[in-house]
Design an enzyme around this catalytic site. Structure first.
Site, PDB file in Angstrom:
ATOM      1  N   CYS A 144       0.868  -1.174   0.000  1.00 30.39           N
ATOM      2  CA  CYS A 144       0.000   0.000   0.000  1.00 30.39           C
ATOM      3  C   CYS A 144       0.906   1.226   0.000  1.00 30.39           C
ATOM      4  CB  CYS A 144      -0.853   0.029   1.258  1.00 30.39           C
ATOM      5  SG  CYS A 144      -1.765  -1.471   1.536  1.00 30.39           S
ATOM      6  N   HIS A 191      10.896 -36.029 -31.704  1.00 32.18           N
ATOM      7  CA  HIS A 191       9.618 -36.255 -32.419  1.00 32.18           C
ATOM      8  C   HIS A 191       9.301 -35.102 -33.361  1.00 32.18           C
ATOM      9  CE1 HIS A 191       8.852 -39.755 -29.947  1.00 32.18           C
ATOM     10  NE2 HIS A 191       9.207 -39.044 -28.901  1.00 32.18           N
ATOM     11  N   TRP A 216      -3.718  -1.570  -1.078  1.00 32.06           N
ATOM     12  CA  TRP A 216      -3.644  -2.803  -1.861  1.00 32.06           C
ATOM     13  C   TRP A 216      -4.062  -3.880  -0.879  1.00 32.06           C
ATOM     14  CZ3 TRP A 216      -3.056  -4.300  -6.774  1.00 32.06           C
ATOM     15  CH2 TRP A 216      -2.817  -5.654  -7.014  1.00 32.06           C
ATOM     16  N   GLU A 266       7.179 -21.356 -19.769  1.00 31.28           N
ATOM     17  CA  GLU A 266       7.113 -19.996 -19.208  1.00 31.28           C
ATOM     18  C   GLU A 266       8.276 -19.153 -19.724  1.00 31.28           C
ATOM     19  OE1 GLU A 266       5.057 -18.207 -17.915  1.00 31.28           O
ATOM     20  OE2 GLU A 266       6.159 -16.591 -16.948  1.00 31.28           O
ATOM     21  N   ARG A 308       1.580   1.879  -5.980  1.00 27.77           N
ATOM     22  CA  ARG A 308       1.785   0.844  -4.948  1.00 27.77           C
ATOM     23  C   ARG A 308       0.496   0.128  -4.577  1.00 27.77           C
ATOM     24  NH1 ARG A 308       6.502   1.382  -2.049  1.00 27.77           N
ATOM     25  NH2 ARG A 308       5.554   0.318  -0.304  1.00 27.77           N
ATOM     26  N   GLU A 348       6.771 -12.513 -25.431  1.00 28.89           N
ATOM     27  CA  GLU A 348       5.858 -11.378 -25.189  1.00 28.89           C
ATOM     28  C   GLU A 348       6.598 -10.065 -24.980  1.00 28.89           C
ATOM     29  OE1 GLU A 348       3.342 -11.509 -21.729  1.00 28.89           O
ATOM     30  OE2 GLU A 348       4.753 -12.732 -20.632  1.00 28.89           O
ATOM     31  N   ASN A 371       0.977  -0.131   6.118  1.00 29.78           N
ATOM     32  CA  ASN A 371       1.336  -0.949   4.959  1.00 29.78           C
ATOM     33  C   ASN A 371       2.028  -2.179   5.511  1.00 29.78           C
ATOM     34  OD1 ASN A 371       2.134  -2.027   2.518  1.00 29.78           O
ATOM     35  ND2 ASN A 371       4.021  -0.824   2.439  1.00 29.78           N
ATOM     36  N   GLY A 372       1.502  -3.372   5.203  1.00 30.08           N
ATOM     37  CA  GLY A 372       2.142  -4.605   5.677  1.00 30.08           C
ATOM     38  C   GLY A 372       1.090  -5.647   6.017  1.00 30.08           C
ATOM     39  N   LYS A 404      -2.298  -5.897 -19.365  1.00 29.42           N
ATOM     40  CA  LYS A 404      -1.951  -6.589 -18.110  1.00 29.42           C
ATOM     41  C   LYS A 404      -3.051  -7.560 -17.712  1.00 29.42           C
ATOM     42  CE  LYS A 404       0.364  -7.791 -14.592  1.00 29.42           C
ATOM     43  NZ  LYS A 404       1.458  -8.749 -14.833  1.00 29.42           N
ATOM     44  N   LYS A 426       7.877 -15.630 -21.855  1.00 31.99           N
ATOM     45  CA  LYS A 426       8.529 -14.378 -21.455  1.00 31.99           C
ATOM     46  C   LYS A 426       9.271 -13.769 -22.635  1.00 31.99           C
ATOM     47  CE  LYS A 426       6.792 -13.479 -18.362  1.00 31.99           C
ATOM     48  NZ  LYS A 426       5.735 -14.371 -18.210  1.00 31.99           N
TER      49      LYS A 426
END
Ligand code: AGP
Length: 614
Positions: A2, A510, A75, A487, A27, A494, A101-102, A609, A491
């Protein structure tokens, strides 16, 4: 993660705090609030939504002029993003206000203890518990605000950055930090205190960074006093900031993606925080505890996801079948929703999603719900659609992921899936005590092992410079590292726009081996000791056809390192945990290649996103 900001000085505080929140919005941005102290009372405005919504709220219901205040952009980690859970939070007597924040891990027991003392809570947050605890000490010990804060923080387990304000002491703010950042700005017009320097930079470049365990007493027209949790005096270290605003938002990194890659030691630790303790062999996924009967009886789990989340789901399949002996199917959500699947009402369907808003995943989840399956979410954004659609879930707690290419969310998802497999295996009694303890202990070392990889990335940057002009790439892995190969390829695709494919290493013969020539870099993850010889022969097949091989190896694999063109050495770990380490160099390789190719790393072309369309 946050954003918090406070001010005490000679200027009207409201515009300063609103402006400060705007600079902290990166944040966290699901709700926001402000509290000012005027006429011996605390005046609060807060709302769900962005800082601009709060600004409109304040314009419609102006706050009284004031020269001390605190504000927060949220957040969510505990409690839905809504008006009630938005910060600032007040004590029962409305004399204290706090922003935080935490994550307070032991807030359940503190809340219980305070309720028994007559405290009533209106929100679901851990933060409200903390301000009531401070109030309790202040009332009981008739002490100053700073002393009450110290006493309360001695009871707290977890991470915090807080600023507290007291009606009866209008000339001071008290701030404290443990694991979450907090910085004090020393400006001509007064003191600022914030999560980072972005709200401070327009007013001063003189700052004091609080250290873990420190408590700051910030008084108008007096020097900042800092003590530690044991009330020992600490000497404030005043520094001169020379970072530009944009750099501060990115924590000094050139891109959010690189910042988020480097956050992973902390975010993987946050995904485990309060969920395991290897010393006592304890593990618990809160979201599952009330539904264990149904979950443990399920004949099958179906894991749904898209993109990177689908790759995490594949690793989840390996983990849940290998460790917990639970039959698993993994589905592209976009396929599952249309293929008229057979879903039984005794099954478990788990949706994996960073944003919690991916339309295909939501639609697939709707289908599972209609068929009566038990639905569970592994999500990053608290209160998101998928979090609200599922009957239960586990948040990955990795904070806002700004870079479009998912990195810390992926390792957060894989961490939660690992905890889930261990938790269920333990409950089902299908894992030996020694292996369970070995995995739990090793899992707690992963954040430090990720940090080891991140400590020096120059070799990865050099390899990136060697292959950045190739137009294709192959990624190979076996077992747990096959989804990691997928993955790594995603990366690279994209963010650098190079065509890349991930394959199970044994699949080369194969067909894909026809692609191998001197222009085809092949990235091979070789860390699975169980398949060492087979992977070595895969590499020899590639070398025989002039392919360029980059191996992700561990220090013991000198035979493979001697065979390949480039090798990136990572710490050794137990095979089921290897994806959490082997993915890190692949994230960095893609990042450096994209930067060298002049691509827009944080906002790659054609991508969003969160894919909230079909
Ligand atoms: C991953 O780097 C991509 N940004 C994309 O594949 C993403 O993983 C996918 O769109 C799923 O998003 P979600 O996790 O928010 O559901």
């Amino acid at each position: 993660m946050c954003g918090i900001v406070g001010y005490i000085g000679s200027t009207d505080v409201t515009p300063l705090l609103i402006e400060g929140l705007k600079r902290l919005e990166y944040r966290g941005y699901d709700s926001a609030g402000i509290a000012v102290l005027a006429h011996e009372a605390i005046h609060v405005r807060k709302c769900k939504g962005k800082v601009s919504d709060l600004e409109r709220n304040v314009q419609q219901q102006p706050l009284p002029p004031a020269h001390i205040g605190i504000a927060h952009t949220r957040w969510a980690t505990h409690g839905e993003p809504n008006h009630v859970n938005a910060h600032p939070h007040l004590s029962g007597n409305r004399r204290l206000a706090i922003v935080h924040n935490g994550i307070i891990e032991n807030y359940h027991e503190l809340r219980q203890a305070l309720a028994e003392l007559g405290h009533h809570f209106i929100s679901d947050t851990d933060t409200e518990v903390l301000v009531h605890l401070i109030e309790e000490y202040q009332q009981r010990e008739q002490c100053t605000l700073a002393e009450a804060v110290r006493s309360a923080l001695k009871r707290v387990v977890g991470a915090y950055a807080i600023v507290v304000m007291d009606c009866s002491q209008p000339d001071q703010l008290v701030a404290a930090r443990m694991s979450s950042p907090l910085v004090i700005g020393l400006a001509d017009e007064g003191y600022f205190v914030a999560s980072d320097a972005t709200p401070i930079v327009p007013h001063t470049n003189k700052v004091i960074y609080l250290n873990d365990g420190e408590i700051a007493l910030i008084r108008r027209n007096s020097k900042v006093q800092i003590t530690n949790i044991d009330n020992q005096i600490c000497t404030p270290q005043v520094q001169e900031l020379d970072m530009k605003l944009e750099e501060i938002e990115k924590g000094g990194y050139p891109h959010f993606m690189l910042k988020e890659i480097h956050q992973q030691p902390l975010t993987v630790a946050d995904a485990m925080r309060g969920r395991i303790d290897s010393k006592v062999g304890w593990i618990r996924l809160g979201g599952m505890t009330e539904h264990l009967n149904r979950i443990l009886r399920a004949p099958k789990f179906t894991l749904l996801g898209c993109g990177t989340s689908w790759h995490a789901a594949l690793i989840g399949e390996y983990l849940l079948e290998d460790i917990a002996r639970i039959p698993v199917e993994v589905e592209y959500a976009s396929e599952f929703r249309y293929r008229n699947p057979v879903i039984r009402n005794d099954e478990v369907v788990i949706a994996i999603s960073q944003s919690g808003e991916t339309l295909d995943t939501m639609a697939a989840l709707e289908l599972a719900k209609r068929e009566g399956a038990f639905t569970y979410g592994i999500v990053n954004v608290v209160g998101s659609s998928i979090a609200r659609m599922t009957q239960a879930g586990s948040y990955i707690h990795c904070g806002p992921e700004i870079g479009v290419a998912s990195t810390k969310a992926f390792t957060g998802q894989v961490t939660v899936l690992t905890l889930m497999a261990l938790y269920l295996a333990h409950l089902k009694g299908v894992i030996s005590r020694s292996y369970f303890h070995q995995l739990l202990t090793e899992l707690e070392t992963i954040p430090e092992k990720i940090q080891t990889i991140l400590r020096d990335t120059s070799h990865i940057e050099y390899i990136a410079s060697e292959i950045k002009d190739n137009n294709n790439a192959l990624y190979l892995g076996r077992g747990y590292n096959f989804p990691v190969a997928l993955e790594g390829a995603l990366k690279l695709k994209e963010i650098s726009y190079i065509h890349a494919e991930g394959y199970p290493a044994a699949e080369m013969k194969h067909g894909p081996i026809a692609l191998i020539d001197e222009n085809m870099p092949v990235i091979v993850i070789t860390t699975n000791t169980s398949a060492h010889d087979k992977i070595k022969s895969n590499i020899e097949e590639i070398k025989a056809r002039k392919g360029k091989v980059i191996a992700i190896t561990t220090v013991e694999q000198s035979d493979i390192q001697a065979l390949v063109d480039y090798s990136i050495t990572i710490p050794k770990t137990i095979e089921p945990l290897s994806p959490l380490l082997s993915v890190i160099p692949l994230q960095l390789l893609a990042y450096y290649i994209a930067v060298m190719r002049g691509c827009n790393v944080d906002q790659p072309r054609n991508l969003a996103k969160s894919v909230t369309v079909e």
